[in-house]
Design a protein around this motif. Sequence first.
Motif, PDB file in Angstrom:
ATOM      1  N   PRO B 125      13.104  -8.658  -9.352  1.00 40.08           N
ATOM      2  CA  PRO B 125      13.794  -9.459  -8.319  1.00 40.08           C
ATOM      3  C   PRO B 125      14.421  -8.622  -7.210  1.00 40.08           C
ATOM      4  O   PRO B 125      14.662  -9.129  -6.116  1.00 40.08           O
ATOM      5  N   THR B 126      14.660  -7.344  -7.478  1.00 39.20           N
ATOM      6  CA  THR B 126      15.303  -6.508  -6.463  1.00 39.20           C
ATOM      7  C   THR B 126      14.315  -6.014  -5.405  1.00 39.20           C
ATOM      8  O   THR B 126      14.716  -5.411  -4.413  1.00 39.20           O
ATOM      9  N   LYS B 127      13.027  -6.253  -5.640  1.00 38.52           N
ATOM     10  CA  LYS B 127      12.010  -5.731  -4.706  1.00 38.52           C
ATOM     11  C   LYS B 127      11.227  -6.865  -4.063  1.00 38.52           C
ATOM     12  O   LYS B 127      10.975  -7.898  -4.689  1.00 38.52           O
ATOM     13  N   THR B 128      10.846  -6.641  -2.831  1.00 40.64           N
ATOM     14  CA  THR B 128       9.959  -7.590  -2.156  1.00 40.64           C
ATOM     15  C   THR B 128       8.726  -6.817  -1.699  1.00 40.64           C
ATOM     16  O   THR B 128       8.851  -5.774  -1.052  1.00 40.64           O
ATOM     17  N   TYR B 129       7.576  -7.308  -2.078  1.00 41.58           N
ATOM     18  CA  TYR B 129       6.332  -6.634  -1.689  1.00 41.58           C
ATOM     19  C   TYR B 129       5.607  -7.449  -0.618  1.00 41.58           C
ATOM     20  O   TYR B 129       5.599  -8.684  -0.658  1.00 41.58           O
ATOM     21  N   HIS B 130       5.026  -6.737   0.318  1.00 39.99           N
ATOM     22  CA  HIS B 130       4.285  -7.384   1.404  1.00 39.99           C
ATOM     23  C   HIS B 130       2.823  -6.934   1.359  1.00 39.99           C
ATOM     24  O   HIS B 130       2.508  -5.903   0.767  1.00 39.99           O
ATOM     25  N   ASN B 131       1.993  -7.724   2.063  1.00 41.48           N
ATOM     26  CA  ASN B 131       0.564  -7.400   2.190  1.00 41.48           C
ATOM     27  C   ASN B 131      -0.099  -7.064   0.853  1.00 41.48           C
ATOM     28  O   ASN B 131      -0.850  -6.089   0.743  1.00 41.48           O
ATOM     29  N   LEU B 132       0.207  -7.873  -0.156  1.00 39.89           N
ATOM     30  CA  LEU B 132      -0.452  -7.678  -1.451  1.00 39.89           C
ATOM     31  C   LEU B 132      -1.941  -7.951  -1.276  1.00 39.89           C
ATOM     32  O   LEU B 132      -2.337  -8.883  -0.565  1.00 39.89           O
ATOM     33  N   GLU B 133      -2.759  -7.135  -1.939  1.00 40.45           N
ATOM     34  CA  GLU B 133      -4.192  -7.296  -1.761  1.00 40.45           C
ATOM     35  C   GLU B 133      -4.942  -6.789  -2.980  1.00 40.45           C
ATOM     36  O   GLU B 133      -4.627  -5.733  -3.530  1.00 40.45           O
ATOM     37  N   PHE B 134      -5.931  -7.581  -3.413  1.00 37.14           N
ATOM     38  CA  PHE B 134      -6.873  -7.106  -4.423  1.00 37.14           C
ATOM     39  C   PHE B 134      -8.110  -6.657  -3.670  1.00 37.14           C
ATOM     40  O   PHE B 134      -8.777  -7.478  -3.024  1.00 37.14           O
ATOM     41  N   ASP B 135      -8.409  -5.382  -3.704  1.00 37.30           N
ATOM     42  CA  ASP B 135      -9.575  -4.857  -3.005  1.00 37.30           C
ATOM     43  C   ASP B 135     -10.456  -4.154  -4.043  1.00 37.30           C
ATOM     44  O   ASP B 135     -10.145  -3.059  -4.494  1.00 37.30           O
ATOM     45  N   LYS B 136     -11.529  -4.836  -4.424  1.00 41.83           N
ATOM     46  CA  LYS B 136     -12.372  -4.368  -5.547  1.00 41.83           C
ATOM     47  C   LYS B 136     -11.472  -4.162  -6.769  1.00 41.83           C
ATOM     48  O   LYS B 136     -10.791  -5.078  -7.166  1.00 41.83           O
ATOM     49  N   THR B 137     -11.465  -2.974  -7.331  1.00 38.31           N
ATOM     50  CA  THR B 137     -10.638  -2.795  -8.537  1.00 38.31           C
ATOM     51  C   THR B 137      -9.239  -2.257  -8.198  1.00 38.31           C
ATOM     52  O   THR B 137      -8.501  -1.851  -9.090  1.00 38.31           O
ATOM     53  N   ILE B 138      -8.902  -2.257  -6.931  1.00 36.93           N
ATOM     54  CA  ILE B 138      -7.592  -1.742  -6.516  1.00 36.93           C
ATOM     55  C   ILE B 138      -6.638  -2.911  -6.232  1.00 36.93           C
ATOM     56  O   ILE B 138      -7.010  -3.865  -5.564  1.00 36.93           O
ATOM     57  N   PHE B 139      -5.454  -2.800  -6.744  1.00 39.71           N
ATOM     58  CA  PHE B 139      -4.401  -3.758  -6.414  1.00 39.71           C
ATOM     59  C   PHE B 139      -3.341  -2.970  -5.655  1.00 39.71           C
ATOM     60  O   PHE B 139      -2.814  -1.991  -6.176  1.00 39.71           O
ATOM     61  N   ARG B 140      -3.105  -3.379  -4.420  1.00 39.56           N
ATOM     62  CA  ARG B 140      -2.134  -2.622  -3.633  1.00 39.56           C
ATOM     63  C   ARG B 140      -1.141  -3.534  -2.924  1.00 39.56           C
ATOM     64  O   ARG B 140      -1.389  -4.722  -2.734  1.00 39.56           O
ATOM     65  N   GLY B 141      -0.033  -2.944  -2.554  1.00 38.51           N
ATOM     66  CA  GLY B 141       1.001  -3.705  -1.859  1.00 38.51           C
ATOM     67  C   GLY B 141       2.001  -2.765  -1.211  1.00 38.51           C
ATOM     68  O   GLY B 141       2.134  -1.604  -1.628  1.00 38.51           O
ATOM     69  N   GLU B 142       2.637  -3.283  -0.193  1.00 38.90           N
ATOM     70  CA  GLU B 142       3.637  -2.465   0.498  1.00 38.90           C
ATOM     71  C   GLU B 142       5.031  -2.854   0.018  1.00 38.90           C
ATOM     72  O   GLU B 142       5.382  -4.038   0.031  1.00 38.90           O
ATOM     73  N   GLY B 143       5.772  -1.848  -0.385  1.00 38.95           N
ATOM     74  CA  GLY B 143       7.137  -2.091  -0.857  1.00 38.95           C
ATOM     75  C   GLY B 143       8.155  -1.487   0.090  1.00 38.95           C
ATOM     76  O   GLY B 143       7.808  -0.698   0.970  1.00 38.95           O
TER      77      GLY B 143
END
Lengths: 136, 262
Positions: B125-143
């Motif tokens: 709850p203390t974090k907010t992630y932006h631009n979450l994306e599943f790209d092939k086998t990669i899961f990425r997001g900006e924190g």
Amino acid sequence: MKFKRIGKKGIVSINLLELFSMVAFTVIIYFLVSLLLFSGIDSAHKESKDNVAAFKRVDAGVQNLRVLLQEGANLQLINIETTAERSGVLAGKTITSCTDYIVERDCIDDTTAISDGTFLCKWAGELCYAQYQGFR
Amino acid sequence: MNKKGLLLSLSFWLVFIAIIAYLGITVMQGGAVAGVKGEWHINFLTKNYLEAEQKLLNYDSLIYNTAVNVAWEMAPNGGFIIENPSPCGKTSNGVSLWYKEGTLCLPPIEKALEKTKSLLQKKIPTKTYHNLEFDKTIFRGEGEKETISSDVGTYTFSTSFFIDWGYSYGEYNQLTGEAWQILLQCSGAEELQSCLDKNKPEHWKYSSCITPQFVQEKGVVIFCVESPKRYVLPVGEELYRPRELVTYNLALDLFYAFNPTQ
């Protein structure tokens, strides 16, 4: 204010015994100072190397846990900080979990003492794994 | 030696002995204290950098588990999340229908991202992630950036993540294409089983992936589809979780002929 001058006789009136004593004491001081400096530098170097080794050990422990995560381990069940800090070094390899042991004897004996008492390292099928006591 | 000489000589020896005594005590106590090389740097790395690495690993572990849980929720549900079931409904034994009475109900895979994001919000709850994306086998997001302060300094690090979790939601596109082919070839067919045997891909099994058995109920056929790319994901709650092949459960109503133009 006037300073009294010491006469020449006072300065030069050192006998042979005193001269030898002075030379002997000078030699002793020389060795003591050398020992003092070298031991100081040596212990500082040792402490410095120990600090780096401790940092590298814990850092490698964190990286080992990353590999475990990549293999699907559920790291939410362990305390990452204490597990990384309990890592040991065996023949240049950092051991963080039982799966890091590659020799049966080391696995069974838990040579680097990574267990906190909640699990035992067991050897089966050419692999070392953790067997949890009690609830797991 | 006169009085002045004696005084000088005595003072000299006293100072001499005092120096030797001081040096001797210092040596016995472990030598002169020389500065430890790199002490500040190591303290900074240990108290700040390592602390940050441990935090990031903890976040990554939470994110990985969340992504895995959502994938395991969707696969047996034919790609649907619990909150958003198939509009075509389910079979009597709870398998999501992808096609029923001329209506195609393909799983909205973008829901996987929404669900993962909302679960992450609850778990961290203390974090907010932006631009979450599943790209092939990669899961990425900006924190956001996080700062650790200690007595040796302040360290600011990014909580963005980039996790190769070894699974891709892109697999649903392949499954959709294969389902489409099956519908084109076999929907409305009189000899349903022989048509399916001929046209379904090898990884499409009937009813169960362990003991496949052709069963149809008014033209509705249940499939268990093994991951075409043989993706495996961890299962269970143990520390060393076994990884199992991902399998998808879905059903197609092949009683009605499929009209792709509808």
